[in-house]
Motif scaffolding. Structure first.
Motif, PDB file in Angstrom:
ATOM      1  N   ALA A  29       0.831  -1.212   0.000  1.00 56.37           N
ATOM      2  CA  ALA A  29       0.000   0.000   0.000  1.00 56.37           C
ATOM      3  C   ALA A  29       0.864   1.260   0.000  1.00 56.37           C
ATOM      4  CB  ALA A  29      -0.943  -0.001   1.196  1.00 56.37           C
ATOM      5  N   GLN A  30       1.957   1.240   0.770  1.00 51.80           N
ATOM      6  CA  GLN A  30       2.874   2.387   0.769  1.00 51.80           C
ATOM      7  C   GLN A  30       3.497   2.584  -0.608  1.00 51.80           C
ATOM      8  OE1 GLN A  30       5.840   1.865   3.798  1.00 51.80           O
ATOM      9  NE2 GLN A  30       4.354   1.918   5.462  1.00 51.80           N
ATOM     10  N   ALA A  41      -3.942   1.473  -3.632  1.00 57.39           N
ATOM     11  CA  ALA A  41      -3.514   1.536  -2.238  1.00 57.39           C
ATOM     12  C   ALA A  41      -4.713   1.438  -1.303  1.00 57.39           C
ATOM     13  CB  ALA A  41      -2.741   2.826  -1.980  1.00 57.39           C
ATOM     14  N   THR A  42      -5.802   2.084  -1.672  1.00 56.13           N
ATOM     15  CA  THR A  42      -7.022   2.020  -0.877  1.00 56.13           C
ATOM     16  C   THR A  42      -7.530   0.587  -0.786  1.00 56.13           C
ATOM     17  OG1 THR A  42      -7.603   4.293  -1.464  1.00 56.13           O
ATOM     18  CG2 THR A  42      -9.395   2.877  -0.688  1.00 56.13           C
ATOM     19  N   SER A  62      -5.528   5.296   7.263  1.00 58.01           N
ATOM     20  CA  SER A  62      -4.733   5.478   6.039  1.00 58.01           C
ATOM     21  C   SER A  62      -5.635   5.599   4.824  1.00 58.01           C
ATOM     22  CB  SER A  62      -3.761   4.309   5.861  1.00 58.01           C
ATOM     23  OG  SER A  62      -2.805   4.313   6.889  1.00 58.01           O
ATOM     24  N   VAL A  63      -6.729   4.838   4.796  1.00 51.24           N
ATOM     25  CA  VAL A  63      -7.697   4.948   3.698  1.00 51.24           C
ATOM     26  C   VAL A  63      -8.279   6.359   3.667  1.00 51.24           C
ATOM     27  CG1 VAL A  63      -9.971   4.174   2.877  1.00 51.24           C
ATOM     28  CG2 VAL A  63      -8.248   2.493   3.562  1.00 51.24           C
ATOM     29  N   ALA A  64      -8.577   6.905   4.837  1.00 53.41           N
ATOM     30  CA  ALA A  64      -9.109   8.271   4.901  1.00 53.41           C
ATOM     31  C   ALA A  64      -8.091   9.280   4.369  1.00 53.41           C
ATOM     32  CB  ALA A  64      -9.503   8.610   6.342  1.00 53.41           C
ATOM     33  N   GLU A  65      -6.816   9.100   4.723  1.00 55.97           N
ATOM     34  CA  GLU A  65      -5.771   9.989   4.199  1.00 55.97           C
ATOM     35  C   GLU A  65      -5.702   9.905   2.682  1.00 55.97           C
ATOM     36  OE1 GLU A  65      -2.038   9.045   6.005  1.00 55.97           O
ATOM     37  OE2 GLU A  65      -2.743   9.536   8.020  1.00 55.97           O
ATOM     38  N   ARG A  70      -6.749  11.876  -2.822  1.00 52.72           N
ATOM     39  CA  ARG A  70      -7.476  11.700  -4.068  1.00 52.72           C
ATOM     40  C   ARG A  70      -8.315  12.928  -4.359  1.00 52.72           C
ATOM     41  NH1 ARG A  70     -10.965   6.486  -4.912  1.00 52.72           N
ATOM     42  NH2 ARG A  70      -9.121   5.697  -5.951  1.00 52.72           N
ATOM     43  N   GLY A  71      -8.967  13.469  -3.342  1.00 49.76           N
ATOM     44  CA  GLY A  71      -9.780  14.674  -3.505  1.00 49.76           C
ATOM     45  C   GLY A  71      -8.932  15.863  -3.910  1.00 49.76           C
ATOM     46  N   ALA A  72      -7.771  15.981  -3.289  1.00 50.05           N
ATOM     47  CA  ALA A  72      -6.864  17.093  -3.622  1.00 50.05           C
ATOM     48  C   ALA A  72      -6.380  16.945  -5.056  1.00 50.05           C
ATOM     49  CB  ALA A  72      -5.689  17.122  -2.651  1.00 50.05           C
ATOM     50  N   THR A  73      -6.109  15.719  -5.478  1.00 49.53           N
ATOM     51  CA  THR A  73      -5.656  15.482  -6.850  1.00 49.53           C
ATOM     52  C   THR A  73      -6.775  15.773  -7.838  1.00 49.53           C
ATOM     53  OG1 THR A  73      -4.140  13.797  -6.062  1.00 49.53           O
ATOM     54  CG2 THR A  73      -4.672  13.742  -8.388  1.00 49.53           C
ATOM     55  N   ALA A  74      -7.993  15.376  -7.484  1.00 51.44           N
ATOM     56  CA  ALA A  74      -9.125  15.591  -8.382  1.00 51.44           C
ATOM     57  C   ALA A  74      -9.409  17.081  -8.558  1.00 51.44           C
ATOM     58  CB  ALA A  74     -10.358  14.879  -7.831  1.00 51.44           C
ATOM     59  N   GLU A  75      -9.156  17.874  -7.516  1.00 51.08           N
ATOM     60  CA  GLU A  75      -9.415  19.308  -7.588  1.00 51.08           C
ATOM     61  C   GLU A  75      -8.332  20.046  -8.364  1.00 51.08           C
ATOM     62  OE1 GLU A  75      -9.896  20.699  -3.605  1.00 51.08           O
ATOM     63  OE2 GLU A  75     -11.569  19.370  -3.208  1.00 51.08           O
ATOM     64  N   SER A  76      -7.147  19.443  -8.477  1.00 51.45           N
ATOM     65  CA  SER A  76      -6.034  20.106  -9.168  1.00 51.45           C
ATOM     66  C   SER A  76      -6.261  20.199 -10.642  1.00 51.45           C
ATOM     67  CB  SER A  76      -4.737  19.331  -8.912  1.00 51.45           C
ATOM     68  OG  SER A  76      -4.463  19.284  -7.544  1.00 51.45           O
TER      69      SER A  76
END
Length: 76
Positions: A29-30, A41-42, A62-65, A70-76
């Motif tokens: 996962a790491q 990884a999720t 870790s799934v929450a992180e 993923r949200g930050a990447t989707a917003e970029s």
């Protein structure tokens, strides 16, 4: 990058041989996370939670992180 992908490849080969090894799955996962494979990884961390209930809280955190990443990447 190639270094992350190479590490991911090595760990994935080991996972194929030992599919239920929890420490190996955590390492996978790491490696997936560092290679930018957030969905994989999720899934791997969810498998850790299934296999090792005593590690469920850590795996789900870790799934929450990853969801935040993923949200930050989707917003970029």
């Amino acid at each position: 990058d190639n270094q992350h992908q190479s590490a991911l490849d090595v760990v994935d080969v080991a996972r194929q041989r030992f599919p239920d090894d929890v420490p190996l799955l955590e390492l996978l996962a790491q490696a997936q996370r560092r290679a930018g494979k957030i969905a994989e990884a999720t899934q791997t961390l969810q498998r850790v939670a299934e296999l090792a209930p005593e590690r469920e809280a850590t795996a789900l955190a870790s799934v929450a992180e990853l969801a935040v990443e993923r949200g930050a990447t989707a917003e970029s």
